[in-house]
Write a protein that holds these residues in place. Structure first.
Motif, PDB file in Angstrom:
ATOM      1  N   TYR A  10       0.826  -1.199   0.000  1.00 11.07           N
ATOM      2  CA  TYR A  10       0.000   0.000   0.000  1.00 11.07           C
ATOM      3  C   TYR A  10       0.857   1.245   0.000  1.00 11.07           C
ATOM      4  O   TYR A  10       1.916   1.297   0.598  1.00 11.07           O
ATOM      5  CB  TYR A  10      -0.899   0.046   1.239  1.00 11.07           C
ATOM      6  CG  TYR A  10      -1.927  -1.053   1.285  1.00 11.07           C
ATOM      7  CD1 TYR A  10      -2.953  -1.118   0.364  1.00 11.07           C
ATOM      8  CD2 TYR A  10      -1.858  -2.019   2.267  1.00 11.07           C
ATOM      9  CE1 TYR A  10      -3.886  -2.117   0.404  1.00 11.07           C
ATOM     10  CE2 TYR A  10      -2.798  -3.031   2.321  1.00 11.07           C
ATOM     11  CZ  TYR A  10      -3.811  -3.074   1.389  1.00 11.07           C
ATOM     12  OH  TYR A  10      -4.727  -4.065   1.438  1.00 11.07           O
ATOM     13  N   SER A  11       0.337   2.251  -0.643  1.00 10.38           N
ATOM     14  CA  SER A  11       0.975   3.553  -0.589  1.00 10.38           C
ATOM     15  C   SER A  11       0.153   4.413   0.367  1.00 10.38           C
ATOM     16  O   SER A  11      -0.954   4.830   0.036  1.00 10.38           O
ATOM     17  CB  SER A  11       1.010   4.195  -1.980  1.00 10.38           C
ATOM     18  OG  SER A  11       1.436   5.533  -1.854  1.00 10.38           O
ATOM     19  N   TRP A  12       0.702   4.638   1.552  1.00  9.87           N
ATOM     20  CA  TRP A  12      -0.030   5.406   2.562  1.00  9.87           C
ATOM     21  C   TRP A  12      -0.153   6.866   2.186  1.00  9.87           C
ATOM     22  O   TRP A  12      -0.928   7.605   2.780  1.00  9.87           O
ATOM     23  CB  TRP A  12       0.643   5.259   3.923  1.00  9.87           C
ATOM     24  CG  TRP A  12       0.749   3.842   4.364  1.00  9.87           C
ATOM     25  CD1 TRP A  12       1.881   3.089   4.429  1.00  9.87           C
ATOM     26  CD2 TRP A  12      -0.311   2.979   4.783  1.00  9.87           C
ATOM     27  NE1 TRP A  12       1.594   1.814   4.858  1.00  9.87           N
ATOM     28  CE2 TRP A  12       0.245   1.726   5.093  1.00  9.87           C
ATOM     29  CE3 TRP A  12      -1.687   3.133   4.919  1.00  9.87           C
ATOM     30  CZ2 TRP A  12      -0.512   0.653   5.521  1.00  9.87           C
ATOM     31  CZ3 TRP A  12      -2.435   2.058   5.353  1.00  9.87           C
ATOM     32  CH2 TRP A  12      -1.849   0.841   5.654  1.00  9.87           C
ATOM     33  N   ASP A  13       0.592   7.294   1.197  1.00 11.65           N
ATOM     34  CA  ASP A  13       0.531   8.677   0.752  1.00 11.65           C
ATOM     35  C   ASP A  13      -0.321   8.843  -0.502  1.00 11.65           C
ATOM     36  O   ASP A  13      -0.435   9.947  -1.029  1.00 11.65           O
ATOM     37  CB  ASP A  13       1.950   9.199   0.468  1.00 11.65           C
ATOM     38  CG  ASP A  13       2.814   9.199   1.724  1.00 11.65           C
ATOM     39  OD1 ASP A  13       2.279   9.530   2.803  1.00 11.65           O
ATOM     40  OD2 ASP A  13       4.002   8.866   1.631  1.00 11.65           O
ATOM     41  N   SER A  14      -0.915   7.773  -0.991  1.00 13.38           N
ATOM     42  CA  SER A  14      -1.685   7.845  -2.235  1.00 13.38           C
ATOM     43  C   SER A  14      -2.968   8.641  -2.032  1.00 13.38           C
ATOM     44  O   SER A  14      -3.500   8.738  -0.931  1.00 13.38           O
ATOM     45  CB  SER A  14      -2.024   6.443  -2.738  1.00 13.38           C
ATOM     46  OG  SER A  14      -3.004   5.864  -1.898  1.00 13.38           O
ATOM     47  N   ASP A  15      -3.467   9.181  -3.124  1.00 13.80           N
ATOM     48  CA  ASP A  15      -4.742   9.896  -3.080  1.00 13.80           C
ATOM     49  C   ASP A  15      -5.873   8.952  -2.689  1.00 13.80           C
ATOM     50  O   ASP A  15      -6.782   9.340  -1.960  1.00 13.80           O
ATOM     51  CB  ASP A  15      -5.042  10.530  -4.446  1.00 13.80           C
ATOM     52  CG  ASP A  15      -4.103  11.691  -4.757  1.00 13.80           C
ATOM     53  OD1 ASP A  15      -3.558  12.278  -3.797  1.00 13.80           O
ATOM     54  OD2 ASP A  15      -3.917  12.000  -5.945  1.00 13.80           O
ATOM     55  N   LYS A  18      -5.944   8.512   1.121  1.00 15.87           N
ATOM     56  CA  LYS A  18      -6.397   9.735   1.783  1.00 15.87           C
ATOM     57  C   LYS A  18      -7.907   9.932   1.622  1.00 15.87           C
ATOM     58  O   LYS A  18      -8.607  10.273   2.577  1.00 15.87           O
ATOM     59  CB  LYS A  18      -5.643  10.940   1.220  1.00 15.87           C
ATOM     60  CG  LYS A  18      -4.176  10.974   1.616  1.00 15.87           C
ATOM     61  CD  LYS A  18      -3.454  12.113   0.921  1.00 15.87           C
ATOM     62  CE  LYS A  18      -1.971  12.046   1.202  1.00 15.87           C
ATOM     63  NZ  LYS A  18      -1.203  13.005   0.408  1.00 15.87           N
ATOM     64  N   VAL A  19      -8.416   9.711   0.414  1.00 17.19           N
ATOM     65  CA  VAL A  19      -9.847   9.876   0.157  1.00 17.19           C
ATOM     66  C   VAL A  19     -10.646   8.820   0.925  1.00 17.19           C
ATOM     67  O   VAL A  19     -11.663   9.131   1.561  1.00 17.19           O
ATOM     68  CB  VAL A  19     -10.146   9.794  -1.360  1.00 17.19           C
ATOM     69  CG1 VAL A  19     -11.638   9.696  -1.629  1.00 17.19           C
ATOM     70  CG2 VAL A  19      -9.563  11.002  -2.076  1.00 17.19           C
ATOM     71  N   ARG A  23     -13.353   9.624   3.856  1.00 21.08           N
ATOM     72  CA  ARG A  23     -14.761   9.231   3.709  1.00 21.08           C
ATOM     73  C   ARG A  23     -15.222   8.329   4.846  1.00 21.08           C
ATOM     74  O   ARG A  23     -16.352   8.466   5.335  1.00 21.08           O
ATOM     75  CB  ARG A  23     -14.976   8.528   2.375  1.00 21.08           C
ATOM     76  CG  ARG A  23     -14.924   9.476   1.203  1.00 21.08           C
ATOM     77  CD  ARG A  23     -15.179   8.764  -0.091  1.00 21.08           C
ATOM     78  NE  ARG A  23     -15.100   9.674  -1.213  1.00 21.08           N
ATOM     79  CZ  ARG A  23     -15.154   9.285  -2.473  1.00 21.08           C
ATOM     80  NH1 ARG A  23     -15.300   8.005  -2.781  1.00 21.08           N
ATOM     81  NH2 ARG A  23     -15.064  10.163  -3.445  1.00 21.08           N
ATOM     82  N   VAL A  24     -14.388   7.401   5.267  1.00 25.58           N
ATOM     83  CA  VAL A  24     -14.762   6.498   6.362  1.00 25.58           C
ATOM     84  C   VAL A  24     -14.948   7.286   7.652  1.00 25.58           C
ATOM     85  O   VAL A  24     -15.946   7.139   8.353  1.00 25.58           O
ATOM     86  CB  VAL A  24     -13.712   5.380   6.542  1.00 25.58           C
ATOM     87  CG1 VAL A  24     -13.938   4.623   7.836  1.00 25.58           C
ATOM     88  CG2 VAL A  24     -13.744   4.425   5.353  1.00 25.58           C
ATOM     89  N   VAL A  25     -13.993   8.155   7.980  1.00 24.58           N
ATOM     90  CA  VAL A  25     -14.089   8.958   9.200  1.00 24.58           C
ATOM     91  C   VAL A  25     -15.309   9.873   9.130  1.00 24.58           C
ATOM     92  O   VAL A  25     -16.059  10.008  10.106  1.00 24.58           O
ATOM     93  CB  VAL A  25     -12.791   9.769   9.431  1.00 24.58           C
ATOM     94  CG1 VAL A  25     -12.956  10.782  10.541  1.00 24.58           C
ATOM     95  CG2 VAL A  25     -11.628   8.826   9.741  1.00 24.58           C
TER      96      VAL A  25
END
Length: 174
Positions: A10-15, A18-19, A23-25
């Motif tokens: 996984y890329s923790w910095d990917s868009d 982040k999206v 959305r989950v939060v």
């Protein structure tokens, strides 16, 4: 585990990440739900654990009546499955409580229903999460060409040899 504390696809910095996280939060906040340890999860856990133990006791008490013992066995199996899908899974993902110890205890309910939380953690981390949402382009292309690809390029979720590094895990029914 902390982000970046292990090798990840996984890329923790990917868009996308982040999206998704935003959305989950946002959805949880809209519904007034906590990310961990809400009262609803405790009520559900109490109901499932009570149902499991009550069914187990009834199954043993009704030994003279095979039909009722069978009904209670099926009921106990249902509650056991729900414990595994709900309590154990949430605990091992750290979502059952804000406390690491309580999450670990929730994860151990898998041992209570006859499986192994230790094995599940390895199976879940090695066989599921590293490869979730990955498109298997390389493997699919090579399959079309009739060529086998390196283990690193394989779809680990469907590869029967995913645990060749841990052969005894194959003996576990999970």
């Amino acid at each position: 585990m902390e982000k970046g504390s292990y090798d990840s696809f996984y890329s923790w910095d990917s868009d996308f990440y982040k999206v998704l996280r935003t959305r989950v939060v946002q959805r949880l906040e809209e519904r007034g739900l906590s990310r961990r340890g809400s009262i609803e999860i405790w009520i559900k856990a109490l109901f499932l654990l009570s149902g499991f133990w009550f069914s187990l006791v009834q199954m043993y008490i009704n030994t003279s009546n095979f039909g009722m013992a069978s009904v209670w066995s099926i009921t106990m199996g249902f509650f056991a499955a729900m414990i595994g899908v709900n309590i154990q899974h949430d605990g091992n993902h750290g979502a059952f409580s804000k406390s690491k110890f309580i999450n670990k205890c929730a994860g151990w309910t898998l041992d209570m229903i006859g499986a192994s939380a230790f094995t599940w953690e390895f199976q879940h981390m090695l066989g599921h999460h590293p490869y979730t949402n990955l498109i298997d382009v390389v493997e699919d292309k090579k399959k079309e060409e009739g060529v086998d690809c390196k283990i690193e390029e394989k779809n680990q979720e469907s590869d029967p040899d995913v645990f060749s590094s841990f052969p005894l895990m194959r003996m576990h029914p999970l």
